[in-house]
Enzyme design. Structure first.
Site, PDB file in Angstrom:
ATOM      1  N   VAL A 174       0.822  -1.217   0.000  1.00 39.19           N
ATOM      2  CA  VAL A 174       0.000   0.000   0.000  1.00 39.19           C
ATOM      3  C   VAL A 174       0.858   1.270   0.000  1.00 39.19           C
ATOM      4  O   VAL A 174       0.351   2.353  -0.293  1.00 39.19           O
ATOM      5  CB  VAL A 174      -1.015   0.037   1.178  1.00 39.19           C
ATOM      6  CG1 VAL A 174      -1.980  -1.132   1.113  1.00 39.19           C
ATOM      7  CG2 VAL A 174      -0.328   0.106   2.531  1.00 39.19           C
ATOM      8  N   SER A 187      -7.755   2.094  15.460  1.00 37.05           N
ATOM      9  CA  SER A 187      -7.192   1.499  16.689  1.00 37.05           C
ATOM     10  C   SER A 187      -7.771   2.195  17.908  1.00 37.05           C
ATOM     11  O   SER A 187      -8.163   3.374  17.841  1.00 37.05           O
ATOM     12  CB  SER A 187      -5.671   1.685  16.689  1.00 37.05           C
ATOM     13  OG  SER A 187      -5.134   1.354  17.951  1.00 37.05           O
ATOM     14  N   TYR A 201       2.107   6.389  15.755  1.00 40.06           N
ATOM     15  CA  TYR A 201       1.114   5.352  15.437  1.00 40.06           C
ATOM     16  C   TYR A 201      -0.288   5.846  15.806  1.00 40.06           C
ATOM     17  O   TYR A 201      -1.231   5.762  15.004  1.00 40.06           O
ATOM     18  CB  TYR A 201       1.448   4.071  16.197  1.00 40.06           C
ATOM     19  CG  TYR A 201       0.455   2.948  15.971  1.00 40.06           C
ATOM     20  CD1 TYR A 201       0.467   2.205  14.796  1.00 40.06           C
ATOM     21  CD2 TYR A 201      -0.501   2.633  16.935  1.00 40.06           C
ATOM     22  CE1 TYR A 201      -0.455   1.186  14.576  1.00 40.06           C
ATOM     23  CE2 TYR A 201      -1.420   1.611  16.734  1.00 40.06           C
ATOM     24  CZ  TYR A 201      -1.391   0.888  15.563  1.00 40.06           C
ATOM     25  OH  TYR A 201      -2.311  -0.119  15.349  1.00 40.06           O
ATOM     26  N   SER A 207      -1.538   8.440  13.452  1.00 40.62           N
ATOM     27  CA  SER A 207      -1.924   7.883  12.140  1.00 40.62           C
ATOM     28  C   SER A 207      -3.293   7.211  12.242  1.00 40.62           C
ATOM     29  O   SER A 207      -4.127   7.312  11.340  1.00 40.62           O
ATOM     30  CB  SER A 207      -0.860   6.902  11.621  1.00 40.62           C
ATOM     31  OG  SER A 207      -0.893   5.667  12.316  1.00 40.62           O
ATOM     32  N   LYS A 208      -3.552   6.545  13.353  1.00 35.08           N
ATOM     33  CA  LYS A 208      -4.839   5.851  13.504  1.00 35.08           C
ATOM     34  C   LYS A 208      -5.974   6.840  13.793  1.00 35.08           C
ATOM     35  O   LYS A 208      -7.125   6.604  13.429  1.00 35.08           O
ATOM     36  CB  LYS A 208      -4.733   4.792  14.606  1.00 35.08           C
ATOM     37  CG  LYS A 208      -3.832   3.616  14.210  1.00 35.08           C
ATOM     38  CD  LYS A 208      -4.372   2.898  12.975  1.00 35.08           C
ATOM     39  CE  LYS A 208      -3.591   1.652  12.628  1.00 35.08           C
ATOM     40  NZ  LYS A 208      -4.150   0.946  11.455  1.00 35.08           N
TER      41      LYS A 208
HETATM   42  N1  LIG Z   1      -2.630  -6.074  16.986  1.00 40.37           N
HETATM   43  C1  LIG Z   1      -3.171  -5.059  17.621  1.00 40.37           C
HETATM   44  O1  LIG Z   1      -3.137  -4.960  18.856  1.00 40.37           O
HETATM   45  C2  LIG Z   1      -3.881  -3.967  16.835  1.00 40.37           C
HETATM   46  C3  LIG Z   1      -4.668  -3.055  17.545  1.00 40.37           C
HETATM   47  C4  LIG Z   1      -5.314  -2.046  16.856  1.00 40.37           C
HETATM   48  C5  LIG Z   1      -5.195  -1.960  15.494  1.00 40.37           C
HETATM   49  N2  LIG Z   1      -4.422  -2.853  14.808  1.00 40.37           N
HETATM   50  C6  LIG Z   1      -4.329  -2.711  13.360  1.00 40.37           C
HETATM   51  O2  LIG Z   1      -4.789  -3.893  12.759  1.00 40.37           O
HETATM   52  C7  LIG Z   1      -4.244  -4.006  11.459  1.00 40.37           C
HETATM   53  C8  LIG Z   1      -3.692  -5.406  11.268  1.00 40.37           C
HETATM   54  O3  LIG Z   1      -2.576  -5.569  12.132  1.00 40.37           O
HETATM   55  P1  LIG Z   1      -2.269  -6.957  12.898  1.00 40.37           P
HETATM   56  O4  LIG Z   1      -2.206  -6.617  14.332  1.00 40.37           O
HETATM   57  O5  LIG Z   1      -3.143  -8.018  12.431  1.00 40.37           O
HETATM   58  O6  LIG Z   1      -0.737  -7.192  12.466  1.00 40.37           O
HETATM   59  P2  LIG Z   1      -0.077  -8.151  11.369  1.00 40.37           P
HETATM   60  O7  LIG Z   1      -0.368  -9.564  11.660  1.00 40.37           O
HETATM   61  O8  LIG Z   1       1.333  -7.703  11.266  1.00 40.37           O
HETATM   62  O9  LIG Z   1      -0.858  -7.751  10.027  1.00 40.37           O
HETATM   63  C9  LIG Z   1      -0.573  -6.554   9.336  1.00 40.37           C
HETATM   64  C10 LIG Z   1      -0.645  -6.856   7.872  1.00 40.37           C
HETATM   65  O10 LIG Z   1      -0.417  -5.638   7.135  1.00 40.37           O
HETATM   66  C11 LIG Z   1       0.587  -5.900   6.174  1.00 40.37           C
HETATM   67  N3  LIG Z   1       1.327  -4.709   5.799  1.00 40.37           N
HETATM   68  C12 LIG Z   1       2.167  -3.951   6.543  1.00 40.37           C
HETATM   69  N4  LIG Z   1       2.670  -2.950   5.810  1.00 40.37           N
HETATM   70  C13 LIG Z   1       2.128  -3.082   4.574  1.00 40.37           C
HETATM   71  C14 LIG Z   1       2.260  -2.378   3.360  1.00 40.37           C
HETATM   72  N5  LIG Z   1       3.071  -1.313   3.235  1.00 40.37           N
HETATM   73  N6  LIG Z   1       1.563  -2.789   2.274  1.00 40.37           N
HETATM   74  C15 LIG Z   1       0.758  -3.862   2.366  1.00 40.37           C
HETATM   75  N7  LIG Z   1       0.597  -4.596   3.461  1.00 40.37           N
HETATM   76  C16 LIG Z   1       1.281  -4.201   4.560  1.00 40.37           C
HETATM   77  C17 LIG Z   1       1.487  -6.934   6.818  1.00 40.37           C
HETATM   78  O11 LIG Z   1       2.285  -7.556   5.836  1.00 40.37           O
HETATM   79  P3  LIG Z   1       3.668  -8.292   6.235  1.00 40.37           P
HETATM   80  O12 LIG Z   1       3.244  -9.617   6.794  1.00 40.37           O
HETATM   81  O13 LIG Z   1       4.389  -8.388   4.930  1.00 40.37           O
HETATM   82  O14 LIG Z   1       4.342  -7.419   7.255  1.00 40.37           O
HETATM   83  C18 LIG Z   1       0.445  -7.849   7.454  1.00 40.37           C
HETATM   84  O15 LIG Z   1      -0.092  -8.737   6.509  1.00 40.37           O
HETATM   85  C19 LIG Z   1      -3.194  -2.901  11.342  1.00 40.37           C
HETATM   86  O16 LIG Z   1      -3.731  -1.804  10.632  1.00 40.37           O
HETATM   87  C20 LIG Z   1      -2.938  -2.528  12.795  1.00 40.37           C
HETATM   88  O17 LIG Z   1      -2.455  -1.216  12.937  1.00 40.37           O
HETATM   89  C21 LIG Z   1      -3.771  -3.861  15.453  1.00 40.37           C
END
Ligand SMILES: NC(=O)c1ccc[n+]([C@@H]2O[C@H](COP(=O)([O-])OP(=O)(O)OC[C@H]3O[C@@H](n4cnc5c(N)ncnc54)[C@H](OP(=O)(O)O)[C@@H]3O)[C@@H](O)[C@H]2O)c1
Length: 289
Positions: free
Chosen positions: A55, A133, A146, A149-150
């Site tokens: 992205v 988030s 972070y 951004s959110k």
């Molecule tokens: N985990 C939490 O506590 C939490 C809480 C609130 C919000 N979120 C949000 O939830 C969403 C998913 O995160 P997650 O926690 O499930 O973590 P995750 O398992 O690391 O998933 C994030 C996904 O986004 C992909 N990604 C990162 N940078 C990218 C880019 N430039 N282009 C395309 N894909 C990209 C990653 O790809 P790669 O595998 O190649 O890195 C991965 O597939 C994120 O937006 C995160 O900010 C997470």
């Protein structure tokens, strides 16, 4: 005919769980991954077509939207899930890190959204779900870029929800609390942190368990958010910590809330705060790491 959803960032975590939820419910899914090695991540799931997308590459968004439409002949919903996590005191984070955080979490999300809006506007329907988030509701220390951004994602969603309602397009911001995912293994951490910050950082991380909700908690909420045709509820809080914070703010009022949250953030939560805001991971722990 099955409905079609596009989900970005599906190699792991919330995105992968969202793909699994929608395909299990009979949707066709266009799933994106960033690395060629992950193109096989949904192999064995006949409802999923997996495409490469970084992205950060805004120029790729229009071509990606065309390929996504061609995959099943239509698109009904888009989940902007791809995201990364830059961490550390703002003073010690480089501007390159801050720009990188916004490039992925905000500008990349905007580029992908813009690429799908002509289709949704023409068909007078569509749902855009942006993964924001809890940090957009309450900024946590050492997470400033972070959180900012959110917060941009959350308010962008509110504005778009107004702007696009006349075209039958629904926009939602999901506000997950802490979930146990791989994002915490890929942190873009500030490198040269002044000594003055170390004690505060140690208390914050001592107070924050590296646990959290199962990704399925948010995937189920995304599913409900896509199915709900009413545009009014833009922000959707998922996970016990996230659901509790807006409530705690209302009950305590701004000053008492600030003091309570500040103490909790450095590892000294009061009994009252603990009652109001359950710790992340207070549900049965399921790790995705
Ligand atoms: N985990 C939490 O506590 C939490 C809480 C609130 C919000 N979120 C949000 O939830 C969403 C998913 O995160 P997650 O926690 O499930 O973590 P995750 O398992 O690391 O998933 C994030 C996904 O986004 C992909 N990604 C990162 N940078 C990218 C880019 N430039 N282009 C395309 N894909 C990209 C990653 O790809 P790669 O595998 O190649 O890195 C991965 O597939 C994120 O937006 C995160 O900010 C997470």
């Amino acid at each position: 005919m099955s409905k079609v959803i596009v989900v970005t960032g599906t190699a792991s975590g919330l995105g992968k769980a969202t793909v699994e939820k929608f395909s299990a419910e009979g949707w066709d899914v266009v799933a994106t991954v960033r690395k060629e090695a992950d193109l096989k991540v949904h192999d064995g799931n006949p409802r999923v077509r997996t495409l490469l997308l970084d992205v950060d590459d805004e120029g790729a968004a229009a071509g990606f939207a065309e390929a996504a439409l061609a995959a099943f002949g239509r698109v009904d919903a888009l989940v902007n899930n791809a995201g990364s996590y830059q961490m550390g005191p703002l003073e010690a984070s480089t501007m390159e890190q801050v720009h990188g955080q916004f490039q992925t979490n905000v500008f990349g999300l905007i580029a992908v959204t813009k690429a799908f809006l002509p289709t949704f506007r023409a068909q007078r329907s569509g749902v855009v779900v942006n993964i924001s988030s809890l940090t957009a509701e309450q900024g946590y220390p050492y997470n400033a870029a972070y959180a900012a951004s959110k917060a941009a994602v959350a308010t962008l969603s509110e504005a778009l929800s107004m702007e696009l309602a006349e075209f039958g397009i629904v926009v939602r911001a999901i506000m997950p609390g802490q979930h146990a995912t791989r994002i915490f293994t890929k942190i873009d951490a500030a490198a040269e942190v002044p000594e003055d910050y170390q004690a505060g950082i140690a208390s914050f991380f001592g107070a924050t368990p590296m646990t959290g909700s199962s990704p399925s908690v948010t995937a189920d909420a995304v599913y409900r958010a896509v199915l709900d045709p009413a545009p009014e509820q833009v922000r959707v809080y998922t996970g016990p910590d996230s659901e509790a914070i807006p409530h705690a703010k209302r009950i305590l009022g701004p000053q008492e809330y600030w003091r309570e949250f500040r103490e909790a953030a450095v590892g000294r939560p009061s009994a009252l705060f603990r009652t109001l805001v359950p710790a992340p991971g207070s549900e049965p722990l399921q790790r995705d790491v």
